[in-house]
Motif scaffolding. Structure first.
Motif, PDB file in Angstrom:
ATOM      1  N   ASP A 103      35.546  28.350  41.757  1.00 51.01           N
ATOM      2  CA  ASP A 103      34.866  28.981  42.896  1.00 51.01           C
ATOM      3  C   ASP A 103      35.528  30.302  43.264  1.00 51.01           C
ATOM      4  O   ASP A 103      34.845  31.299  43.562  1.00 51.01           O
ATOM      5  N   ALA A 104      36.874  30.320  43.262  1.00 49.82           N
ATOM      6  CA  ALA A 104      37.592  31.539  43.622  1.00 49.82           C
ATOM      7  C   ALA A 104      37.287  32.665  42.631  1.00 49.82           C
ATOM      8  O   ALA A 104      37.055  33.818  43.030  1.00 49.82           O
ATOM      9  N   ARG A 105      37.277  32.360  41.349  1.00 53.64           N
ATOM     10  CA  ARG A 105      37.046  33.390  40.336  1.00 53.64           C
ATOM     11  C   ARG A 105      35.587  33.826  40.297  1.00 53.64           C
ATOM     12  O   ARG A 105      35.292  34.972  39.943  1.00 53.64           O
ATOM     13  N   SER A 106      34.684  32.927  40.674  1.00 57.08           N
ATOM     14  CA  SER A 106      33.276  33.305  40.750  1.00 57.08           C
ATOM     15  C   SER A 106      33.041  34.333  41.847  1.00 57.08           C
ATOM     16  O   SER A 106      32.182  35.214  41.735  1.00 57.08           O
ATOM     17  N   GLN A 107      33.835  34.240  42.907  1.00 55.55           N
ATOM     18  CA  GLN A 107      33.662  35.127  44.049  1.00 55.55           C
ATOM     19  C   GLN A 107      34.504  36.388  43.969  1.00 55.55           C
ATOM     20  O   GLN A 107      34.085  37.448  44.441  1.00 55.55           O
ATOM     21  N   ALA A 108      35.713  36.273  43.368  1.00 56.13           N
ATOM     22  CA  ALA A 108      36.654  37.395  43.452  1.00 56.13           C
ATOM     23  C   ALA A 108      37.146  37.903  42.110  1.00 56.13           C
ATOM     24  O   ALA A 108      38.008  38.787  42.074  1.00 56.13           O
ATOM     25  N   GLY A 109      36.661  37.360  41.008  1.00 57.73           N
ATOM     26  CA  GLY A 109      37.067  37.866  39.711  1.00 57.73           C
ATOM     27  C   GLY A 109      38.048  36.974  38.992  1.00 57.73           C
ATOM     28  O   GLY A 109      38.611  36.023  39.551  1.00 57.73           O
ATOM     29  N   ALA A 110      38.297  37.302  37.725  1.00 59.08           N
ATOM     30  CA  ALA A 110      39.073  36.446  36.833  1.00 59.08           C
ATOM     31  C   ALA A 110      40.525  36.283  37.238  1.00 59.08           C
ATOM     32  O   ALA A 110      41.185  35.332  36.815  1.00 59.08           O
ATOM     33  N   SER A 111      41.063  37.199  38.036  1.00 58.20           N
ATOM     34  CA  SER A 111      42.472  37.105  38.425  1.00 58.20           C
ATOM     35  C   SER A 111      42.683  36.316  39.716  1.00 58.20           C
ATOM     36  O   SER A 111      43.827  36.131  40.143  1.00 58.20           O
ATOM     37  N   ALA A 112      41.624  35.829  40.340  1.00 57.17           N
ATOM     38  CA  ALA A 112      41.741  35.121  41.624  1.00 57.17           C
ATOM     39  C   ALA A 112      42.460  33.792  41.443  1.00 57.17           C
ATOM     40  O   ALA A 112      42.387  33.149  40.393  1.00 57.17           O
ATOM     41  N   ALA A 113      43.151  33.381  42.506  1.00 61.53           N
ATOM     42  CA  ALA A 113      43.878  32.111  42.522  1.00 61.53           C
ATOM     43  C   ALA A 113      43.142  31.123  43.423  1.00 61.53           C
ATOM     44  O   ALA A 113      42.318  31.515  44.251  1.00 61.53           O
ATOM     45  N   PRO A 114      43.434  29.830  43.282  1.00 60.25           N
ATOM     46  CA  PRO A 114      42.809  28.849  44.176  1.00 60.25           C
ATOM     47  C   PRO A 114      43.116  29.157  45.645  1.00 60.25           C
ATOM     48  O   PRO A 114      44.177  29.700  45.971  1.00 60.25           O
ATOM     49  N   SER A 115      42.193  28.779  46.512  1.00 64.81           N
ATOM     50  CA  SER A 115      42.381  29.029  47.941  1.00 64.81           C
ATOM     51  C   SER A 115      43.221  27.961  48.607  1.00 64.81           C
ATOM     52  O   SER A 115      43.654  28.126  49.754  1.00 64.81           O
ATOM     53  N   THR A 116      43.467  26.862  47.908  1.00 64.40           N
ATOM     54  CA  THR A 116      44.187  25.712  48.451  1.00 64.40           C
ATOM     55  C   THR A 116      45.323  25.345  47.513  1.00 64.40           C
ATOM     56  O   THR A 116      45.214  25.515  46.296  1.00 64.40           O
ATOM     57  N   THR A 117      46.426  24.850  48.064  1.00 59.82           N
ATOM     58  CA  THR A 117      47.516  24.318  47.254  1.00 59.82           C
ATOM     59  C   THR A 117      47.194  22.875  46.895  1.00 59.82           C
ATOM     60  O   THR A 117      47.007  22.039  47.775  1.00 59.82           O
TER      61      THR A 117
END
Length: 293
Positions: free
Chosen positions: A140-154
């Motif tokens: 979900d994170a990479r779909s919204q912010a690109g291939a370098s995005a990290a998960p929003s939750t630990t």
């Protein structure tokens, strides 16, 4: 509103703060825990495992994911989100741990509420559940912010018996149909922080249980007494009906309940023969506030 990972993690071996270094988490004593490609970390030492593969299996995790994503328990998720944000201190990021997060459904619903900034962590003893939660979050994170995005939750593989979290760093702890360890919850919550505990009520899934068991055992009265270190703020009851169509969907529901193991082979066979069922959802949402030491 922003959602970011909760980072106040503790080494499961010595309790020291963990700091991220490249693709690992390390403490000052040199203990190192690698971050998996899916975006989670395993903080469950082998000596703390009671079996080689503790917690829910791949099949149970998949069943829970299918059932919850069908929306049957959306009213529970909505009630939990409302309770999380109630009485929160304005203008400050709310830190929250789901202790027994499964495949991450309730944290995803909480993040989607976007009521205020959040720092989130999900912990489960099942590595399969955490893998699914982290992989979904990363996608979900990479779909919204690109291939370098990290998960929003630990996302953490760990145990409620020894939470790999620094003391007094959380505003909320969720325990959803799980195994509460109140001493640990009290340790990681700030003074005034809250434990939100969801448990089954007397009529929860009664219609399914009537299929499985010859007779139903009387329900033990729920205790209103607060656990040590907590004050009971109140308990709300949530009751509604769901209709589940198809033997496969009913099997998914059964797989995410303790009745899968408690039922006899005959009881499971009777459940497998049912192709549609309207059921009562009956849950209790208790709120406990962390007291001063």
């Amino acid at each position: 509103m922003s959602v970011r990972p909760f980072t106040a993690l503790a080494c499961p071996l010595d309790g020291a703060p963990l700091k991220r270094q490249d693709g690992s988490l390390r403490c000052a004593d040199g203990h190192c825990f690698d971050l998996a490609a899916q975006g989670y970390v395993n903080l469950l030492p082998v000596q703390n495992k009671r079996s080689l593969d503790p917690g829910d299996s791949k099949e149970m995790v998949a069943a829970r994911r299918r059932f919850l994503e069908a929306g049957h328990y959306q009213p529970i998720a909505d009630a939990v989100a409302q309770a999380v944000f109630a009485d929160a201190v304005p203008g400050r990021t709310l830190t929250c741990l789901d202790a027994g997060c499964g495949e991450g459904y309730y944290l995803r619903q909480l993040a989607a509420a976007k009521a205020r900034p959040l720092a989130l962590a999900g912990l489960d003893i099942s590595k399969w559940a955490v893998q699914v939660a982290a992989k979904r979050d990363l996608h979900d994170a990479r779909s919204q912010a690109g291939a370098s995005a990290a998960p929003s939750t630990t996302w953490i593989v760990g145990s409620n018996a020894s939470l790999p979290v620094l003391p007094a760093t959380l505003d909320r702890v969720l325990c959803m149909f799980g195994f509460p360890v109140y001493a640990e919850f009290a340790r990681v919550l700030r003074r005034g922080g809250e434990l939100l505990q969801v448990d089954a009520g007397a009529d929860h899934l009664r219609e399914l249980r009537e299929v499985i068991y010859p007779t139903l055992k009387p329900e033990r009265p729920a205790s209103r007494e607060a656990p040590p270190g907590f004050e009971h703020l109140g308990t709300d009851s949530l009751r509604f009906q769901i209709h589940v169509d198809g033997a496969a969907a009913i099997a998914d529901l059964l797989a995410m309940t303790p009745h899968l193991y408690r039922a006899t082979a005959e009881g499971r066979a009777r459940a497998a023969a049912v192709t549609a069922l309207t059921m009562t959802v009956d849950v209790r949402l208790a709120r406990y506030q962390r007291l001063a030491d």
